[in-house]
Design a protein around this motif. Sequence first.
Motif, PDB file in Angstrom:
ATOM      1  N   GLU A   1       0.795  -1.210  -0.056  1.00 43.98           N
ATOM      2  CA  GLU A   1      -0.030  -0.041   0.013  1.00 43.98           C
ATOM      3  C   GLU A   1       0.703   1.182  -0.028  1.00 43.98           C
ATOM      4  O   GLU A   1       0.573   2.249  -0.848  1.00 43.98           O
ATOM      5  CB  GLU A   1      -0.811  -0.049   1.334  1.00 43.98           C
ATOM      6  N   VAL A   2       2.038   1.316   0.579  1.00 45.15           N
ATOM      7  CA  VAL A   2       2.832   2.423   0.865  1.00 45.15           C
ATOM      8  C   VAL A   2       3.449   2.756  -0.346  1.00 45.15           C
ATOM      9  O   VAL A   2       3.627   3.564  -0.936  1.00 45.15           O
ATOM     10  CB  VAL A   2       3.880   1.908   2.059  1.00 45.15           C
ATOM     11  N   LYS A   3       3.839   1.605  -1.000  1.00 37.57           N
ATOM     12  CA  LYS A   3       4.795   1.737  -2.394  1.00 37.57           C
ATOM     13  C   LYS A   3       3.733   2.119  -3.344  1.00 37.57           C
ATOM     14  O   LYS A   3       4.074   2.790  -4.487  1.00 37.57           O
ATOM     15  CB  LYS A   3       5.180   0.227  -2.838  1.00 37.57           C
ATOM     16  N   GLN A   4       2.378   1.891  -3.475  1.00 37.28           N
ATOM     17  CA  GLN A   4       1.439   2.349  -4.489  1.00 37.28           C
ATOM     18  C   GLN A   4       1.234   3.748  -4.123  1.00 37.28           C
ATOM     19  O   GLN A   4       0.791   4.375  -5.123  1.00 37.28           O
ATOM     20  CB  GLN A   4       0.185   1.304  -4.279  1.00 37.28           C
ATOM     21  N   GLN A   5       1.388   3.926  -3.050  1.00 37.23           N
ATOM     22  CA  GLN A   5       0.901   5.748  -2.702  1.00 37.23           C
ATOM     23  C   GLN A   5       2.119   6.511  -3.138  1.00 37.23           C
ATOM     24  O   GLN A   5       2.041   7.756  -3.389  1.00 37.23           O
ATOM     25  CB  GLN A   5       0.995   5.933  -1.161  1.00 37.23           C
TER      26      GLN A   5
END
Length: 153
Positions: free
Chosen positions: A103-107
């Motif tokens: 999720e962090v990488k996608q943000q």
Amino acid sequence: HHYFLFFDTTHIPPSPMPASTSTLKTLRIQSSVLKRTYKELSSYKKELKIEQERLEKMKVDPETEKLRVKQQKDVVEECRVMIPNTKQRMGASVETVRNLLNEVKQQVNGNEEEAELEENKNFTEAKEIFDEVLREFPEYDEDKERKERPNVD
């Protein structure tokens, strides 16, 4: 008389943020849970090995009373019983941290933000713990399983 000021916020650009602060905070908390569960599981496994060795020594020693051997068997069994539950909790924790890291990488969008993320302590520590757990317990590594299993469609 009441005066209300209304202003249009649609023209205000969103502030560039590599990843949401709340997601990173959740990641920090969940990676701490993973680290604690990992240490707990490692501790149970070590303890089980030590207690099993002690039991084997007792079995071959003619001086050891049968009651003492039985008590040691109980100790070994208590250790053994703790492992599956802890492994299950760790599996759930691995999944949670994996999802949060993704999720962090996608943000993140752009190389600049990615570089900022790589310097973020919450992110890097979570990634280190996650990678360490996967090295120690490869059965939790989904990517490894995908590589080893041929995709038959």
